[in-house]
Design a protein around this motif. Structure first.
Motif, PDB file in Angstrom:
ATOM      1  N   PHE A  54       0.868  -1.174   0.000  1.00  0.00           N
ATOM      2  CA  PHE A  54       0.000   0.000   0.000  1.00  0.00           C
ATOM      3  C   PHE A  54       0.908   1.228   0.000  1.00  0.00           C
ATOM      4  O   PHE A  54       1.591   1.491   1.002  1.00  0.00           O
ATOM      5  CB  PHE A  54      -0.910   0.005   1.232  1.00  0.00           C
ATOM      6  N   PRO A  55       0.973   1.983  -1.082  1.00  0.00           N
ATOM      7  CA  PRO A  55       1.877   3.126  -1.145  1.00  0.00           C
ATOM      8  C   PRO A  55       1.410   4.270  -0.255  1.00  0.00           C
ATOM      9  O   PRO A  55       0.208   4.438   0.000  1.00  0.00           O
ATOM     10  CB  PRO A  55       1.838   3.530  -2.626  1.00  0.00           C
ATOM     11  N   ALA A  56       2.366   5.068   0.205  1.00  0.00           N
ATOM     12  CA  ALA A  56       2.017   6.272   0.957  1.00  0.00           C
ATOM     13  C   ALA A  56       1.223   7.216   0.070  1.00  0.00           C
ATOM     14  O   ALA A  56       1.428   7.276  -1.144  1.00  0.00           O
ATOM     15  CB  ALA A  56       3.295   6.951   1.454  1.00  0.00           C
ATOM     16  N   ALA A  57       0.286   7.959   0.682  1.00  0.00           N
ATOM     17  CA  ALA A  57      -0.556   8.858  -0.120  1.00  0.00           C
ATOM     18  C   ALA A  57      -1.192   9.907   0.771  1.00  0.00           C
ATOM     19  O   ALA A  57      -1.267   9.759   1.999  1.00  0.00           O
ATOM     20  CB  ALA A  57      -1.644   8.058  -0.845  1.00  0.00           C
ATOM     21  N   LYS A  58      -1.635  10.988   0.128  1.00  0.00           N
ATOM     22  CA  LYS A  58      -2.460  11.996   0.785  1.00  0.00           C
ATOM     23  C   LYS A  58      -3.833  11.967   0.114  1.00  0.00           C
ATOM     24  O   LYS A  58      -3.938  11.804  -1.100  1.00  0.00           O
ATOM     25  CB  LYS A  58      -1.820  13.375   0.681  1.00  0.00           C
ATOM     26  N   TRP A  59      -4.889  12.143   0.936  1.00  0.00           N
ATOM     27  CA  TRP A  59      -6.242  11.960   0.441  1.00  0.00           C
ATOM     28  C   TRP A  59      -7.084  13.200   0.702  1.00  0.00           C
ATOM     29  O   TRP A  59      -7.017  13.782   1.794  1.00  0.00           O
ATOM     30  CB  TRP A  59      -6.890  10.758   1.123  1.00  0.00           C
ATOM     31  N   PRO A  60      -7.908  13.584  -0.255  1.00  0.00           N
ATOM     32  CA  PRO A  60      -8.792  14.737  -0.058  1.00  0.00           C
ATOM     33  C   PRO A  60      -9.833  14.449   1.029  1.00  0.00           C
ATOM     34  O   PRO A  60     -10.224  13.299   1.245  1.00  0.00           O
ATOM     35  CB  PRO A  60      -9.473  14.904  -1.419  1.00  0.00           C
ATOM     36  N   ALA A  61     -10.249  15.509   1.692  1.00  0.00           N
ATOM     37  CA  ALA A  61     -11.311  15.359   2.701  1.00  0.00           C
ATOM     38  C   ALA A  61     -12.543  14.737   2.064  1.00  0.00           C
ATOM     39  O   ALA A  61     -12.919  15.060   0.941  1.00  0.00           O
ATOM     40  CB  ALA A  61     -11.655  16.721   3.291  1.00  0.00           C
ATOM     41  N   GLY A  62     -13.164  13.826   2.794  1.00  0.00           N
ATOM     42  CA  GLY A  62     -14.378  13.176   2.302  1.00  0.00           C
ATOM     43  C   GLY A  62     -14.135  11.906   1.509  1.00  0.00           C
ATOM     44  O   GLY A  62     -15.090  11.233   1.095  1.00  0.00           O
ATOM     45  N   THR A  63     -12.852  11.531   1.301  1.00  0.00           N
ATOM     46  CA  THR A  63     -12.555  10.285   0.592  1.00  0.00           C
ATOM     47  C   THR A  63     -13.024   9.094   1.426  1.00  0.00           C
ATOM     48  O   THR A  63     -12.795   9.048   2.639  1.00  0.00           O
ATOM     49  CB  THR A  63     -11.051  10.163   0.310  1.00  0.00           C
ATOM     50  N   MET A  64     -13.680   8.163   0.781  1.00  0.00           N
ATOM     51  CA  MET A  64     -14.161   6.966   1.479  1.00  0.00           C
ATOM     52  C   MET A  64     -13.354   5.751   1.021  1.00  0.00           C
ATOM     53  O   MET A  64     -12.974   5.642  -0.145  1.00  0.00           O
ATOM     54  CB  MET A  64     -15.649   6.750   1.211  1.00  0.00           C
ATOM     55  N   LEU A  65     -13.118   4.842   1.954  1.00  0.00           N
ATOM     56  CA  LEU A  65     -12.318   3.643   1.693  1.00  0.00           C
ATOM     57  C   LEU A  65     -13.208   2.410   1.715  1.00  0.00           C
ATOM     58  O   LEU A  65     -13.791   2.081   2.756  1.00  0.00           O
ATOM     59  CB  LEU A  65     -11.218   3.502   2.752  1.00  0.00           C
ATOM     60  N   PRO A  66     -13.349   1.700   0.587  1.00  0.00           N
ATOM     61  CA  PRO A  66     -14.118   0.447   0.618  1.00  0.00           C
ATOM     62  C   PRO A  66     -13.348  -0.638   1.365  1.00  0.00           C
ATOM     63  O   PRO A  66     -12.127  -0.732   1.253  1.00  0.00           O
ATOM     64  CB  PRO A  66     -14.284   0.104  -0.869  1.00  0.00           C
ATOM     65  N   VAL A  67     -14.060  -1.430   2.116  1.00  0.00           N
ATOM     66  CA  VAL A  67     -13.449  -2.495   2.919  1.00  0.00           C
ATOM     67  C   VAL A  67     -13.960  -3.840   2.425  1.00  0.00           C
ATOM     68  O   VAL A  67     -15.173  -4.049   2.316  1.00  0.00           O
ATOM     69  CB  VAL A  67     -13.775  -2.319   4.421  1.00  0.00           C
ATOM     70  N   HIS A  68     -13.010  -4.743   2.122  1.00  0.00           N
ATOM     71  CA  HIS A  68     -13.344  -6.110   1.717  1.00  0.00           C
ATOM     72  C   HIS A  68     -12.718  -7.082   2.714  1.00  0.00           C
ATOM     73  O   HIS A  68     -11.572  -6.900   3.128  1.00  0.00           O
ATOM     74  CB  HIS A  68     -12.834  -6.400   0.305  1.00  0.00           C
ATOM     75  N   GLU A  69     -13.461  -8.069   3.092  1.00  0.00           N
ATOM     76  CA  GLU A  69     -12.966  -9.058   4.046  1.00  0.00           C
ATOM     77  C   GLU A  69     -11.717  -9.728   3.509  1.00  0.00           C
ATOM     78  O   GLU A  69     -11.690 -10.202   2.367  1.00  0.00           O
ATOM     79  CB  GLU A  69     -14.051 -10.100   4.326  1.00  0.00           C
ATOM     80  N   TRP A  70     -10.663  -9.779   4.331  1.00  0.00           N
ATOM     81  CA  TRP A  70      -9.368 -10.296   3.886  1.00  0.00           C
ATOM     82  C   TRP A  70      -9.458 -11.766   3.481  1.00  0.00           C
ATOM     83  O   TRP A  70      -8.903 -12.177   2.468  1.00  0.00           O
ATOM     84  CB  TRP A  70      -8.339 -10.103   5.004  1.00  0.00           C
ATOM     85  N   ASP A  71     -10.151 -12.564   4.250  1.00  0.00           N
ATOM     86  CA  ASP A  71     -10.196 -14.005   3.983  1.00  0.00           C
ATOM     87  C   ASP A  71     -10.977 -14.347   2.720  1.00  0.00           C
ATOM     88  O   ASP A  71     -10.606 -15.268   1.986  1.00  0.00           O
ATOM     89  CB  ASP A  71     -10.825 -14.748   5.167  1.00  0.00           C
TER      90      ASP A  71
END
Length: 547
Positions: A54-71
């Motif tokens: 996962f590369p380092a990054a800067k994100w704009p306000a309000g950015t949403m991160l989708p989450v997927h189950e690892w398994d």
């Protein structure tokens, strides 16, 4: 002679993950070079192993991160992205924070299926947001309080160059957002471990430097009827993950094996790890000598050798003294249940690592993830520096998967060799071990000189340093892969059709015509022959007239 009728093969106890994974922990004063170590063996049937980034990054306000189950890859929902995230390669980030886990399951009614964060996603999201181990604990617990936790009970190893912690967490049940948790700092001069059983028992309520916990860790247990004694008698493990035969024999036994190698007197805990009582073991112990990286790495290859739980000396070890058991931990015969041992090293591993965390070096160089794919006993650990931001080609999927083989993928090449060796372990493992140990000695020997160069670049040219770390990480991984391809070719030639061709000075012995006439036909191991005779009686005895 009565023949056993196998009436049914049972599934593994609990889920596939319930008896998976092992973590070892070494404090900085318990190691020979001042490193903090944590290890991880990610064990799950058919799980494809790769090194994530996962590369380092800067994100704009309000950015949403989708989450997927690892398994499973199942979509769970979205959470708010942090304004800045850090570089993560594998299970270590650019600040030498490393996180690993084992699943203890615990009380099944406490799984919150409505939660958005599973244990695997929680690890990698936290690594992207934390500069220290303590900050990681805060991030993890705050995230599950806000978004919910959908996995079962989990033990996390969380470490940085200064300290190592065990954090144990379990949900509160469907629709009850958050988790109850406790975290204990491992003393610097001690070692610890966890292996699919909750290990935190009593809590020190007035020592925030070494013990942290959720505000409701006891009151919630009281509400649910899990505990009704004095606060001072509260045990996280007993309340949320009561031990049974399985957790003692298959989980705590792995912890015992680690302690037993470095501390005298561990025999007194054999009744506990054998499943005869629930007395428990200490969370951590003080080793009688300091451990090196190679000590910790080699412990990840343990099969209880030389202990009462050693698996290589009975009929189930087969004709060639295998310390592996395929495929189930429990099976049934004639109405009785039987079990196999579950050691640290196992064939269903997807990947393993030893995280080496050092305050004496700049972060990009000080943090090393000694990484490998498949069974740690059958593969080569190579250095992945936390300052690298490119995954070695052979550690990335690149089109390979759990159902697609690739000649350029380390997971599949290591599996290919391991599956050749497993059936003829005592015959072939020596060749594998010789090559494995030679490569690892080389990488360890090269480490100080390489790091001297890297530190000079840290002071003068950070971009050049990053490229050096990427190149070296890729080169050592690729070197191990190519060596393993050559080993595979050597093994199939030398052991073809169950004979052993003679080798001298690394070359096959040939006659004057260039043919290989010098070989042996190996006999079964003596212990196996004796056990077969005891089971078959005179069936295979040759008549006197044939002598």
């Amino acid at each position: 002679m009565k023949k056993l009728a196998l009436t049914a093969a049972l599934m593994l106890w609990g889920t596939a993950a319930a008896l998976a994974c092992t973590n070892l922990i070494v404090g900085k004063k318990a190691s020979s070079d001042g490193s903090v170590f944590i290890t991880y063996s990610a064990d799950s049937y058919c799980m494809f192993g790769e090194l994530v980034h996962f590369p380092a990054a800067k994100w704009p306000a309000g950015t949403m991160l989708p989450v997927h189950e690892w398994d499973t890859g199942r979509y769970l929902g979205v959470i708010e992205q942090a304004s800045e995230t850090y570089n993560v390669i594998g299970n270590i980030n650019e600040f030498q924070v490393a996180i690993a886990e084992t699943t203890f399951g615990g009380r099944p009614e406490l799984v919150d299926t409505t939660g958005i964060l599973d244990y695997g996603s929680l690890i990698y999201i936290t690594l992207q947001r934390s500069r220290t181990a303590r900050e990681a604990i805060d991030v993890m617990t705050e995230l599950v309080n806000e978004y919910g936790y959908c996995s079962s009970g989990e033990s996390f190893s969380i470490a940085d160059p200064g300290e190592a912690w065990i954090l144990e967490m379990i949900g509160k049940g469907p629709g009850n957002r958050g988790a109850v948790w406790a975290a204990v700092r491992i003393p610097d001069d001690c070692i610890s471990a966890h292996a699919n059983q909750s290990r935190i028992r009593q809590l020190t309520f007035d020592d925030e430097d070494n013990c942290l916990f959720s505000s409701d860790v006891i009151t919630f247990a009281r509400e649910k009827g899990y505990f009704d004694g004095k606060n001072t008698d509260f045990s996280f493990s007993e309340a949320y993950a009561p031990a049974d035969f399985s957790t003692s024999r298959h989980c705590e036994a792995r912890v015992w094996s680690f302690f037993n190698r470095y501390v005298s007197g561990m025999d007194k805990y054999l009744p506990y790890v054998s499943g005869e009582n629930n007395d428990g073991m200490p969370l951590y112990v003080r080793p009688e000598r300091k451990l090196s990286m190679t000590d910790v790495r080699d412990m990840m290859r343990d099969h209880y050798e030389g202990t009462p739980l050693d698996m290589s000396h009975d009929v189930m070890a087969g004709p060639y003294s295998s310390p592996y058991r395929f495929p189930l931990l429990e099976f049934e015969a004639d109405g009785k249940k039987y079990f196999n041992e579950r050691p640290i090293s196992t064939y269903q591993t997807a990947f393993s690592f030893v995280a080496q965390l050092r305050a004496s070096l700049p972060d990009p160089v000080g943090g090393v993830l000694w990484f490998t794919l498949d069974d740690a006993n059958m593969s080569v650990f190579t250095p992945v520096y936390c300052g690298a931001d490119r995954v070695p080609d052979c550690y990335a999927a690149n089109g390979a998967s759990d159902t697609r083989f690739s000649w350029d993928n380390a997971y599949w090449i290591y599996n290919w060799v391991a599956n050749m060796v497993y059936p003829r372990y005592s015959l072939m493992f020596g060749d594998l071990r010789e090559q494995r140990d030679m490569l690892e000695r080389t990488y360890v020997t090269m480490q100080p000189g390489f790091e001297q160069v890297a530190v000079r670049l840290y002071d003068s040219d950070r971009a050049a340093l990053r490229e050096l770390l990427n190149s070296y990480t890729n080169a050592t991984a690729q070197n191990a892969l190519e060596s393993w391809k050559e080993l595979a070719e050597y093994l199939i030639v030398r052991y073809n059709d169950n004979v052993i061709k003679e080798v001298k000075d690394g070359k096959f012995v040939l006659n004057e015509n260039g043919r290989c006439n010098s070989f042996t036909r190996p006999a079964y191991d003596k212990q196996f022959i004796e056990q077969v005779i005891s089971l078959t009686g005179d069936r295979y005895v040759m008549p006197e007239s044939s002598k």
